[in-house]
Design an enzyme around this catalytic site. Structure first.
Site, PDB file in Angstrom:
ATOM      1  N   THR A  29      -8.909   5.453  -0.389  1.00  0.00           N
ATOM      2  CA  THR A  29      -8.350   6.390   0.584  1.00  0.00           C
ATOM      3  C   THR A  29      -8.850   7.819   0.370  1.00  0.00           C
ATOM      4  OG1 THR A  29      -6.286   7.533   1.155  1.00  0.00           O
ATOM      5  CG2 THR A  29      -6.311   6.447  -0.958  1.00  0.00           C
ATOM      6  N   GLU A  32      -6.984  10.173   0.293  1.00  0.00           N
ATOM      7  CA  GLU A  32      -5.974  10.835  -0.553  1.00  0.00           C
ATOM      8  C   GLU A  32      -6.489  11.021  -1.978  1.00  0.00           C
ATOM      9  OE1 GLU A  32      -2.907  12.123   0.134  1.00  0.00           O
ATOM     10  OE2 GLU A  32      -2.925  11.611   2.259  1.00  0.00           O
ATOM     11  N   TYR A  86       0.900   7.821  -4.887  1.00  0.00           N
ATOM     12  CA  TYR A  86       0.101   6.901  -4.067  1.00  0.00           C
ATOM     13  C   TYR A  86      -1.381   7.061  -4.385  1.00  0.00           C
ATOM     14  CZ  TYR A  86      -2.493   5.277   0.060  1.00  0.00           C
ATOM     15  OH  TYR A  86      -3.408   4.673   0.895  1.00  0.00           O
ATOM     16  N   LYS A 107      -4.101   4.502  -6.133  1.00  0.00           N
ATOM     17  CA  LYS A 107      -5.328   4.075  -5.446  1.00  0.00           C
ATOM     18  C   LYS A 107      -6.566   4.424  -6.279  1.00  0.00           C
ATOM     19  CE  LYS A 107      -4.141   2.106  -1.529  1.00  0.00           C
ATOM     20  NZ  LYS A 107      -4.685   0.853  -1.014  1.00  0.00           N
TER      21      LYS A 107
HETATM   22  P1  NAP Z   1       0.301  -0.643   6.133  1.00  0.00           P
HETATM   23  O1  NAP Z   1       0.429  -0.720   7.608  1.00  0.00           O
HETATM   24  O2  NAP Z   1       1.319   0.095   5.350  1.00  0.00           O
HETATM   25  O3  NAP Z   1       0.228  -2.141   5.584  1.00  0.00           O
HETATM   26  C1  NAP Z   1       0.360  -2.439   4.223  1.00  0.00           C
HETATM   27  C2  NAP Z   1       0.390  -3.942   4.067  1.00  0.00           C
HETATM   28  O4  NAP Z   1       0.475  -4.277   2.682  1.00  0.00           O
HETATM   29  C3  NAP Z   1       1.571  -4.634   4.750  1.00  0.00           C
HETATM   30  O5  NAP Z   1       1.108  -5.838   5.302  1.00  0.00           O
HETATM   31  C4  NAP Z   1       2.492  -4.917   3.576  1.00  0.00           C
HETATM   32  O6  NAP Z   1       3.357  -5.991   3.788  1.00  0.00           O
HETATM   33  C5  NAP Z   1       1.470  -5.280   2.527  1.00  0.00           C
HETATM   34  N1  NAP Z   1       1.982  -5.249   1.164  1.00  0.00           N
HETATM   35  C6  NAP Z   1       2.414  -4.179   0.457  1.00  0.00           C
HETATM   36  N2  NAP Z   1       2.778  -4.559  -0.770  1.00  0.00           N
HETATM   37  C7  NAP Z   1       2.581  -5.897  -0.857  1.00  0.00           C
HETATM   38  C8  NAP Z   1       2.792  -6.867  -1.859  1.00  0.00           C
HETATM   39  N3  NAP Z   1       3.294  -6.539  -3.055  1.00  0.00           N
HETATM   40  N4  NAP Z   1       2.468  -8.156  -1.611  1.00  0.00           N
HETATM   41  C9  NAP Z   1       1.962  -8.516  -0.401  1.00  0.00           C
HETATM   42  N5  NAP Z   1       1.757  -7.647   0.601  1.00  0.00           N
HETATM   43  C10 NAP Z   1       2.072  -6.356   0.375  1.00  0.00           C
HETATM   44  O7  NAP Z   1      -1.133  -0.046   5.740  1.00  0.00           O
HETATM   45  P2  NAP Z   1      -2.445   0.116   6.660  1.00  0.00           P
HETATM   46  O8  NAP Z   1      -2.338   1.395   7.391  1.00  0.00           O
HETATM   47  O9  NAP Z   1      -2.700  -1.144   7.370  1.00  0.00           O
HETATM   48  O10 NAP Z   1      -3.539   0.360   5.537  1.00  0.00           O
HETATM   49  C11 NAP Z   1      -4.206  -0.744   4.912  1.00  0.00           C
HETATM   50  C12 NAP Z   1      -4.661  -0.312   3.534  1.00  0.00           C
HETATM   51  O11 NAP Z   1      -5.538   0.806   3.659  1.00  0.00           O
HETATM   52  C13 NAP Z   1      -3.539   0.145   2.625  1.00  0.00           C
HETATM   53  O12 NAP Z   1      -3.883  -0.249   1.314  1.00  0.00           O
HETATM   54  C14 NAP Z   1      -3.566   1.654   2.721  1.00  0.00           C
HETATM   55  O13 NAP Z   1      -3.075   2.261   1.548  1.00  0.00           O
HETATM   56  C15 NAP Z   1      -5.054   1.897   2.899  1.00  0.00           C
HETATM   57  N6  NAP Z   1      -5.400   3.100   3.655  1.00  0.00           N
HETATM   58  C16 NAP Z   1      -4.845   3.328   4.866  1.00  0.00           C
HETATM   59  C17 NAP Z   1      -5.208   4.467   5.587  1.00  0.00           C
HETATM   60  C18 NAP Z   1      -4.615   4.740   6.937  1.00  0.00           C
HETATM   61  O14 NAP Z   1      -4.760   5.884   7.409  1.00  0.00           O
HETATM   62  N7  NAP Z   1      -4.021   3.760   7.600  1.00  0.00           N
HETATM   63  C19 NAP Z   1      -6.141   5.361   5.053  1.00  0.00           C
HETATM   64  C20 NAP Z   1      -6.716   5.065   3.820  1.00  0.00           C
HETATM   65  C21 NAP Z   1      -6.347   3.930   3.126  1.00  0.00           C
HETATM   66  P3  NAP Z   1       4.846  -5.812   4.441  1.00  0.00           P
HETATM   67  O15 NAP Z   1       4.619  -5.938   5.936  1.00  0.00           O
HETATM   68  O16 NAP Z   1       5.600  -6.941   3.852  1.00  0.00           O
HETATM   69  O17 NAP Z   1       5.356  -4.464   4.036  1.00  0.00           O
END
Ligand code: NAP
Length: 342
Positions: free
Chosen positions: A127, A129, A151, A155
């Site tokens: 990320t 971040e 966070y 990461k």
């Molecule tokens: P999100 O919508 O928060 O989705 C996170 C996912 O991880 C959800 O499906 C959640 O399941 C699952 N999860 C969390 N802990 C878990 C565990 N212990 N076991 C199994 N599943 C688990 O995030 P996103 O926006 O799609 O982002 C995807 C990834 O990219 C994340 O790692 C995030 O940190 C990273 N990222 C995102 C952005 C952004 O702007 N969106 C930018 C940089 C990096 P539940 O539905 O059960 O909660």
């Protein structure tokens, strides 16, 4: 038929990535945490034909035995490790959970692939971040990291483990250093979705106001649908590497708010400063935006601007969706969801 395993399939990126991989003919496997309502997050927004093609494995990435079994059983060609506690604000409230979930969970996934599917290509969701308090602008793959939230620190551990496993064990492991990407399926706790939902509600009669944190926080916001193309592309290369995906444009939360209200035909007049600042509708004089310090981060990170030239050169990747179009997609989608539910 190629097989992909997605952790975090019920999140925002899991939704767009599932659609992309299914459209390319992949057999898609996804890990879902069981919950008492059996809710499947964004997977419920896929169309029924897409949804029934996804092979679901119920479990948690912090459960090492479970992850090893799933990787052994599915033998994926590609692993997209997206699962994380991804909300920065919550990570300050629950750092122990965030570290355990994101660091141990990632270690389990990486070890399972290393031991049971060493030829698989793996994407780790790092990320922007990681850059935290940096003063260097724009940020690229060479910019030193200065993480400033639990966070981001969690990461950073994932980033270095991915990189060091690649080098130590000759594995095809990639880090995607993704800047913020948003969409109509973004979680409601994230500021962009909070704004789009709030503006949508006010457009159909809710009086508001929208209550937000730091209006001057600057972000590089892209559209998640564009960004999953970049993730996919990283795993189609000959050589594993790390890539920044970003838009190269910076916008403030204030600009997001103004743009969102414009879509529903409202302008805003700002008054006051800092936590006393308010936004009024110039026609009705109603307060439509307020600032509340509970939504500020304990340490702000407000200077994100990505340089995606390496991804452009090697992956031939560029963001397609402009800031204004992103805001429009989100606000219009929330208006249509509200209309359907009333
Ligand atoms: P999100 O919508 O928060 O989705 C996170 C996912 O991880 C959800 O499906 C959640 O399941 C699952 N999860 C969390 N802990 C878990 C565990 N212990 N076991 C199994 N599943 C688990 O995030 P996103 O926006 O799609 O982002 C995807 C990834 O990219 C994340 O790692 C995030 O940190 C990273 N990222 C995102 C952005 C952004 O702007 N969106 C930018 C940089 C990096 P539940 O539905 O059960 O909660």
């Amino acid at each position: 038929m190629k097989k992909a395993l997605i952790t975090g399939i019920t999140g925002q990126d899991g939704y767009f990535l599932s659609k992309l991989l299914l459209s390319k003919g992949y057999e898609v496997h996804g890990i879902i945490r069981r919950n008492s309502s059996m809710h499947q997050g964004t997977l419920e927004k896929l169309n029924p034909e897409e949804r029934q093609l996804i092979k679901i494995h119920y479990g948690d990435i912090t459960d090492n035995n479970f992850i090893v079994n799933v990787v052994e059983k599915t033998r994926p060609d590609e692993v997209y490790h997206l699962a994380a506690q991804s909300f920065v604000g919550y990570s300050f409230e629950n750092p122990t959970f965030t570290y355990h979930n994101n660091i141990m969970g990632t270690l389990n996934v990486l070890n399972a692939v290393k031991e049971k599917a060493k030829d698989a290509k793996l994407y780790f969701a790092a990320t922007s971040e990681l850059f935290g308090r940096t003063t260097i602008k724009p940020q690229n793959e060479e910019t030193p990291f200065m993480p400033n939230s639990p966070y981001a620190i969690s990461k950073l551990a994932g980033y270095w483990t991915t990189k060091s496993y690649r080098e130590a064990y000759n594995l095809f492991f990639c880090n995607g250093i993704l800047f913020n990407h948003e969409s109509e399926v973004r979680g409601p706790e994230f500021v962009t979705r909070k704004i789009s939902m709030g503006v949508a509600k006010m457009s159909i009669g809710d009086t508001g106001p929208l209550i937000l944190g730091n209006l001057n926080s600057r972000k590089d916001w892209g559209y998640a649908k564009d960004f999953v193309d970049g993730m996919y592309s990283m795993l189609q290369q000959e050589k594993a590497d790390d890539f920044v995906l970003a838009t190269g444009e910076q916008h403030t939360v204030r600009e997001f708010v103004e743009e969102a209200f414009k879509i529903v035909g409202k302008n805003i007049e700002w008054e006051g400063e800092g936590i006393n600042e308010i936004g009024r509708d110039p026609n009705t004089h109603d307060v439509i935006v307020k600032v509340d310090k509970t939504f500020f981060r304990p340490i702000e990170a407000e200077n994100f601007l990505g340089d995606y030239s390496k991804a452009k050169k090697i992956l031939n990747w560029e963001p397609k969706t402009k800031f204004r179009d992103l805001v429009k997609i989100m606000v219009e989608n929330d208006i249509s969801l509200l209309k359907k539910s009333t």
